[in-house]
Design a protein around this motif. Structure first.
Motif, PDB file in Angstrom:
ATOM      1  N   ASP A  28       0.735  -0.973   0.050  1.00 43.56           N
ATOM      2  CA  ASP A  28       0.163  -0.117   0.074  1.00 43.56           C
ATOM      3  C   ASP A  28       0.705   1.249   0.014  1.00 43.56           C
ATOM      4  OD1 ASP A  28      -2.461  -1.208  -0.319  1.00 43.56           O
ATOM      5  OD2 ASP A  28      -2.779  -1.360   2.007  1.00 43.56           O
ATOM      6  N   ARG A  29       2.007   1.152   0.654  1.00 48.41           N
ATOM      7  CA  ARG A  29       2.808   2.392   0.480  1.00 48.41           C
ATOM      8  C   ARG A  29       3.522   2.716  -0.769  1.00 48.41           C
ATOM      9  NH1 ARG A  29       5.927  -1.644   3.433  1.00 48.41           N
ATOM     10  NH2 ARG A  29       7.842  -1.800   2.742  1.00 48.41           N
ATOM     11  N   ILE A  30       3.601   1.680  -1.848  1.00 49.34           N
ATOM     12  CA  ILE A  30       4.274   1.904  -2.623  1.00 49.34           C
ATOM     13  C   ILE A  30       3.447   2.294  -4.033  1.00 49.34           C
ATOM     14  CG2 ILE A  30       5.516   0.323  -4.639  1.00 49.34           C
ATOM     15  CD1 ILE A  30       6.422  -1.465  -2.101  1.00 49.34           C
ATOM     16  N   PHE A  31       1.888   1.529  -3.778  1.00 47.51           N
ATOM     17  CA  PHE A  31       1.136   1.937  -4.735  1.00 47.51           C
ATOM     18  C   PHE A  31       0.076   2.890  -4.422  1.00 47.51           C
ATOM     19  CE2 PHE A  31       2.898  -2.274  -5.862  1.00 47.51           C
ATOM     20  CZ  PHE A  31       3.030  -2.136  -7.129  1.00 47.51           C
ATOM     21  N   ASP A  32      -0.591   3.788  -5.401  1.00 45.64           N
ATOM     22  CA  ASP A  32      -1.760   4.486  -5.210  1.00 45.64           C
ATOM     23  C   ASP A  32      -2.968   3.908  -4.734  1.00 45.64           C
ATOM     24  OD1 ASP A  32       0.309   6.638  -5.685  1.00 45.64           O
ATOM     25  OD2 ASP A  32      -0.650   6.744  -7.876  1.00 45.64           O
ATOM     26  N   GLN A  84      10.210  -8.144  -7.634  1.00 50.98           N
ATOM     27  CA  GLN A  84      10.211  -7.198  -8.893  1.00 50.98           C
ATOM     28  C   GLN A  84      10.179  -5.757  -8.681  1.00 50.98           C
ATOM     29  OE1 GLN A  84       6.913  -8.308 -11.343  1.00 50.98           O
ATOM     30  NE2 GLN A  84       7.406 -10.311 -11.207  1.00 50.98           N
ATOM     31  N   ILE A  85       9.522  -5.475  -7.492  1.00 50.70           N
ATOM     32  CA  ILE A  85       9.265  -3.947  -7.328  1.00 50.70           C
ATOM     33  C   ILE A  85      10.921  -3.253  -6.802  1.00 50.70           C
ATOM     34  CG2 ILE A  85       8.205  -2.531  -5.593  1.00 50.70           C
ATOM     35  CD1 ILE A  85       5.780  -4.506  -5.661  1.00 50.70           C
ATOM     36  N   ARG A  86      11.493  -4.081  -6.078  1.00 54.76           N
ATOM     37  CA  ARG A  86      12.715  -3.679  -5.612  1.00 54.76           C
ATOM     38  C   ARG A  86      13.553  -3.622  -6.758  1.00 54.76           C
ATOM     39  NH1 ARG A  86      16.598  -1.076  -4.437  1.00 54.76           N
ATOM     40  NH2 ARG A  86      18.314  -1.725  -2.978  1.00 54.76           N
TER      41      ARG A  86
END
Length: 175
Positions: A28-32, A84-86
């Protein structure tokens, strides 16, 4: 993030749905808030497949895992998404001008990976049907094949899926 959980050939229990939502809440802190996550669970024989796709601003993150236990597959998929995100965090910040994100979870400890384009190949794109493209791909022994669709005139790609079936990539100008 909006989360949709779908069960194919299985009725999912509420505790699995809650666990999936809890694990995805890490992101949640990464995506809107407008990001959309789809969790698809498929059961075939004694194999359980969990697939998670997260879409936001034209970017798609996807991971899939098959194990005998649904919860174990969920753990592996969430870890793969985190990696993947990292791995792509700095590139995404540069291209999408995202706000910097602090990633501190244990599976985010991999160094940033640099992409190196080592070869450019040019070839004539033939007009053909998807079936002809699959035949040509198989004759060449490739995993994918680019062609111009005989009906739409658009550039399409056929590819071999992990399950042995074939997929077709068609451009969508709406996205």
């Amino acid at each position: 993030m909006k989360i949709t959980i779908v069960g194919r050939k299985v009725n999912l229990r509420d505790n699995f749905k809650e666990l999936a939502e809890k694990k995805l809440s890490k992101f949640d802190r990464i995506f809107d808030e407008d990001a959309e996550a789809t969790v698809t669970v498929t059961v075939e024989r004694n194999r359980q497949t969990v697939e998670i796709t997260i879409k936001q601003r034209g970017m798609i993150y996807r991971a899939e895992e098959t194990t005998q236990e649904m919860n174990e597959a969920l753990d592996h998929v969430v870890a793969a998404l985190g990696k993947q995100i990292r791995r792509n965090k700095t590139k995404l910040e540069r291209t999408k001008k995202m706000q910097p994100v602090e990633l501190t979870d244990t599976y985010y400890d991999e160094p940033d990976e640099e992409y190196q384009l080592v070869r450019t190949k040019r070839f004539f794109v033939k007009v053909m049907t998807p079936e002809e493209a699959i035949l040509q791909m198989n004759l060449l022994g490739h995993e994918f094949f680019m062609f111009r669709d005989d009906v739409s005139g658009e550039i399409n790609v056929v590819y071999r899926r992990k399950d042995g079936d074939y997929g077709l990539l068609v451009p969508d100008i709406k996205a």
